[in-house]
Motif scaffolding. Structure first.
Motif, PDB file in Angstrom:
ATOM      1  N   LYS A  20       0.838  -1.193   0.000  1.00 27.44           N
ATOM      2  CA  LYS A  20       0.000   0.000   0.000  1.00 27.44           C
ATOM      3  C   LYS A  20       0.874   1.245   0.000  1.00 27.44           C
ATOM      4  O   LYS A  20       2.033   1.214   0.408  1.00 27.44           O
ATOM      5  CB  LYS A  20      -0.905   0.019   1.238  1.00 27.44           C
ATOM      6  CG  LYS A  20      -1.877  -1.142   1.337  1.00 27.44           C
ATOM      7  CD  LYS A  20      -2.724  -1.038   2.601  1.00 27.44           C
ATOM      8  CE  LYS A  20      -3.703  -2.188   2.705  1.00 27.44           C
ATOM      9  NZ  LYS A  20      -4.541  -2.092   3.923  1.00 27.44           N
ATOM     10  N   ILE A  22       1.014   4.627   1.849  1.00 28.40           N
ATOM     11  CA  ILE A  22       0.491   5.310   3.022  1.00 28.40           C
ATOM     12  C   ILE A  22       1.107   6.707   3.088  1.00 28.40           C
ATOM     13  O   ILE A  22       2.333   6.859   3.104  1.00 28.40           O
ATOM     14  CB  ILE A  22       0.824   4.547   4.317  1.00 28.40           C
ATOM     15  CG1 ILE A  22       0.380   3.088   4.222  1.00 28.40           C
ATOM     16  CG2 ILE A  22       0.200   5.251   5.521  1.00 28.40           C
ATOM     17  CD1 ILE A  22      -1.097   2.879   4.049  1.00 28.40           C
ATOM     18  N   LEU A  42       5.776   0.441   9.215  1.00 29.01           N
ATOM     19  CA  LEU A  42       5.279   0.385   7.838  1.00 29.01           C
ATOM     20  C   LEU A  42       6.376  -0.045   6.878  1.00 29.01           C
ATOM     21  O   LEU A  42       6.154  -0.878   5.986  1.00 29.01           O
ATOM     22  CB  LEU A  42       4.715   1.744   7.435  1.00 29.01           C
ATOM     23  CG  LEU A  42       3.397   2.152   8.088  1.00 29.01           C
ATOM     24  CD1 LEU A  42       3.097   3.620   7.801  1.00 29.01           C
ATOM     25  CD2 LEU A  42       2.244   1.274   7.607  1.00 29.01           C
ATOM     26  N   GLN A  47       5.728  -1.671   3.179  1.00 26.40           N
ATOM     27  CA  GLN A  47       4.804  -0.695   2.604  1.00 26.40           C
ATOM     28  C   GLN A  47       5.559   0.479   1.968  1.00 26.40           C
ATOM     29  O   GLN A  47       6.744   0.698   2.224  1.00 26.40           O
ATOM     30  CB  GLN A  47       3.844  -0.170   3.675  1.00 26.40           C
ATOM     31  CG  GLN A  47       3.079  -1.264   4.400  1.00 26.40           C
ATOM     32  CD  GLN A  47       2.273  -2.142   3.461  1.00 26.40           C
ATOM     33  OE1 GLN A  47       1.605  -1.652   2.554  1.00 26.40           O
ATOM     34  NE2 GLN A  47       2.338  -3.450   3.671  1.00 26.40           N
ATOM     35  N   ASP A 111      -3.327   5.063  -0.743  1.00 25.39           N
ATOM     36  CA  ASP A 111      -4.360   4.178  -0.220  1.00 25.39           C
ATOM     37  C   ASP A 111      -4.946   4.668   1.099  1.00 25.39           C
ATOM     38  O   ASP A 111      -6.099   4.375   1.416  1.00 25.39           O
ATOM     39  CB  ASP A 111      -3.786   2.768  -0.030  1.00 25.39           C
ATOM     40  CG  ASP A 111      -3.367   2.147  -1.354  1.00 25.39           C
ATOM     41  OD1 ASP A 111      -4.248   1.881  -2.185  1.00 25.39           O
ATOM     42  OD2 ASP A 111      -2.150   1.945  -1.570  1.00 25.39           O
ATOM     43  N   ALA A 112      -4.164   5.379   1.890  1.00 24.09           N
ATOM     44  CA  ALA A 112      -4.631   5.869   3.185  1.00 24.09           C
ATOM     45  C   ALA A 112      -3.681   6.962   3.654  1.00 24.09           C
ATOM     46  O   ALA A 112      -2.560   7.090   3.153  1.00 24.09           O
ATOM     47  CB  ALA A 112      -4.706   4.743   4.206  1.00 24.09           C
ATOM     48  N   VAL A 114      -2.311   9.062   7.378  1.00 26.97           N
ATOM     49  CA  VAL A 114      -2.277   9.218   8.830  1.00 26.97           C
ATOM     50  C   VAL A 114      -1.598  10.540   9.152  1.00 26.97           C
ATOM     51  O   VAL A 114      -0.521  10.827   8.626  1.00 26.97           O
ATOM     52  CB  VAL A 114      -1.501   8.080   9.517  1.00 26.97           C
ATOM     53  CG1 VAL A 114      -1.583   8.219  11.038  1.00 26.97           C
ATOM     54  CG2 VAL A 114      -2.009   6.719   9.068  1.00 26.97           C
ATOM     55  N   ARG A 147     -11.127   7.877   0.940  1.00 27.14           N
ATOM     56  CA  ARG A 147     -10.040   6.994   1.343  1.00 27.14           C
ATOM     57  C   ARG A 147      -9.840   7.115   2.855  1.00 27.14           C
ATOM     58  O   ARG A 147     -10.192   8.144   3.452  1.00 27.14           O
ATOM     59  CB  ARG A 147      -8.738   7.371   0.619  1.00 27.14           C
ATOM     60  CG  ARG A 147      -8.810   7.342  -0.903  1.00 27.14           C
ATOM     61  CD  ARG A 147      -8.904   5.924  -1.450  1.00 27.14           C
ATOM     62  NE  ARG A 147      -8.961   5.898  -2.894  1.00 27.14           N
ATOM     63  CZ  ARG A 147      -7.898   5.805  -3.700  1.00 27.14           C
ATOM     64  NH1 ARG A 147      -6.674   5.757  -3.187  1.00 27.14           N
ATOM     65  NH2 ARG A 147      -8.048   5.776  -5.009  1.00 27.14           N
ATOM     66  N   PRO A 148      -9.255   6.118   3.502  1.00 26.47           N
ATOM     67  CA  PRO A 148      -9.043   6.189   4.949  1.00 26.47           C
ATOM     68  C   PRO A 148      -8.155   7.364   5.357  1.00 26.47           C
ATOM     69  O   PRO A 148      -7.059   7.546   4.816  1.00 26.47           O
ATOM     70  CB  PRO A 148      -8.374   4.849   5.274  1.00 26.47           C
ATOM     71  CG  PRO A 148      -8.815   3.925   4.173  1.00 26.47           C
ATOM     72  CD  PRO A 148      -8.890   4.794   2.952  1.00 26.47           C
ATOM     73  N   LEU A 202      -2.005   0.749  12.850  1.00 18.15           N
ATOM     74  CA  LEU A 202      -1.765  -0.271  11.829  1.00 18.15           C
ATOM     75  C   LEU A 202      -3.008  -1.116  11.585  1.00 18.15           C
ATOM     76  O   LEU A 202      -3.306  -1.478  10.440  1.00 18.15           O
ATOM     77  CB  LEU A 202      -0.594  -1.169  12.251  1.00 18.15           C
ATOM     78  CG  LEU A 202       0.786  -0.496  12.300  1.00 18.15           C
ATOM     79  CD1 LEU A 202       1.801  -1.432  12.938  1.00 18.15           C
ATOM     80  CD2 LEU A 202       1.242  -0.083  10.904  1.00 18.15           C
ATOM     81  N   HIS A 204      -6.090  -0.126  11.756  1.00 20.22           N
ATOM     82  CA  HIS A 204      -7.021   0.665  10.938  1.00 20.22           C
ATOM     83  C   HIS A 204      -6.505   0.845   9.505  1.00 20.22           C
ATOM     84  O   HIS A 204      -7.305   1.102   8.595  1.00 20.22           O
ATOM     85  CB  HIS A 204      -7.292   2.014  11.600  1.00 20.22           C
ATOM     86  CG  HIS A 204      -8.304   1.950  12.700  1.00 20.22           C
ATOM     87  ND1 HIS A 204      -9.657   2.058  12.476  1.00 20.22           N
ATOM     88  CD2 HIS A 204      -8.154   1.742  14.023  1.00 20.22           C
ATOM     89  CE1 HIS A 204     -10.302   1.946  13.617  1.00 20.22           C
ATOM     90  NE2 HIS A 204      -9.419   1.745  14.583  1.00 20.22           N
ATOM     91  N   LEU A 205      -5.209   0.695   9.322  1.00 27.32           N
ATOM     92  CA  LEU A 205      -4.644   0.749   7.971  1.00 27.32           C
ATOM     93  C   LEU A 205      -4.726  -0.600   7.272  1.00 27.32           C
ATOM     94  O   LEU A 205      -4.472  -0.697   6.076  1.00 27.32           O
ATOM     95  CB  LEU A 205      -3.183   1.197   8.028  1.00 27.32           C
ATOM     96  CG  LEU A 205      -2.916   2.650   8.413  1.00 27.32           C
ATOM     97  CD1 LEU A 205      -1.416   2.873   8.601  1.00 27.32           C
ATOM     98  CD2 LEU A 205      -3.478   3.612   7.376  1.00 27.32           C
TER      99      LEU A 205
END
Length: 218
Positions: A20, A22, A42, A47, A111-112, A114, A147-148, A202, A204-205
């Motif tokens: 992903k 991030i 990550l 990732q 993808d997400a 934070v 997206r998250p 992590l 939630h991801l």
């Protein structure tokens, strides 16, 4: 002098897990140890991380972790990779006003995202949709593209304004994840407490980890 504790990251790359992208944004709230551990986890998991940090984050990370994050993005990448000793994932650092960065557009948002830690000023800007820098623009893109988006607000106590902004963002689809550690796993160090919070992020991801034991697990 405060230093990042020496440890071995427990997150291991999962060959079956899709890589992903991030977006990780660091702002000037206290708690940059969460950010560095999240970045480490990550990357150890394989990732791809696109990192942005505010000017205030540069000040706080030096105060809390004796770590200098330079303005030059390539220098920052080198420093972080040398510090974390990661080899599996990919790291790219973007300047906070780089409007040509992928996450600035809904055509390539990642993808997400934070924001960890998230200042109340950043949270308010995201709630207002101001998109005044790359951090708040990237967050706005995440919301509009559904997206998250995970915000880790590090402040106490919260004012009514803070709570209203969090509620507004929660209604918009963001996850509000304050770094509130649990103690049922009997932490023995500050690192154990940090890992508890990072494990929640992590989860939630959707990124696999073994940072803490699962409730009810053997």
């Amino acid at each position: 002098m405060h230093r990042i504790p020496e440890r071995t990251c427990q997150s291991q790359p999962d060959k079956k897990q899709m890589k992903k992208t991030i977006v990780l944004a660091l702002t000037g709230a206290s708690g940059l140890a969460y950010s560095l551990r999240l970045l480490e986890s990550l990357l150890q998991n394989g990732q791809r991380v696109h990192l942005i940090y505010s000017q205030a984050a540069q000040i706080v990370v030096r105060q809390e972790l004796d770590l200098v994050l330079p303005n030059h993005t390539q220098d920052a990448e080198k420093i972080l990779l040398e510090k974390l000793g990661t080899a599996h994932g990919e790291l790219r650092v973007f300047w906070r006003n780089d409007w040509f960065a992928p996450m600035a557009s809904g055509s390539n948002p990642g993808d997400a995202m934070v924001i960890c830690p998230c200042t109340m000023g950043t949270l308010a800007a995201v709630a207002a949709g101001t998109s005044e820098d790359l951090i708040t623009r990237a967050a706005d893109v995440m919301l509009k593209e559904k997206r998250p988006l995970i915000l880790v607000p590090r402040e106490t106590p919260f004012s009514a304004i803070h709570l209203e902004n969090m509620l507004k963002l929660s209604h918009a689809g963001a996850v509000i994840l304050p770094p509130n550690p649990g103690f049922y796993h009997h932490p023995e160090s500050i690192q154990d407490i940090v890992d508890f919070v990072v494990a929640k992020i992590l989860d939630h991801l959707g990124v696999a980890h073994t940072l803490v034991a699962r409730w009810g697990g053997k």
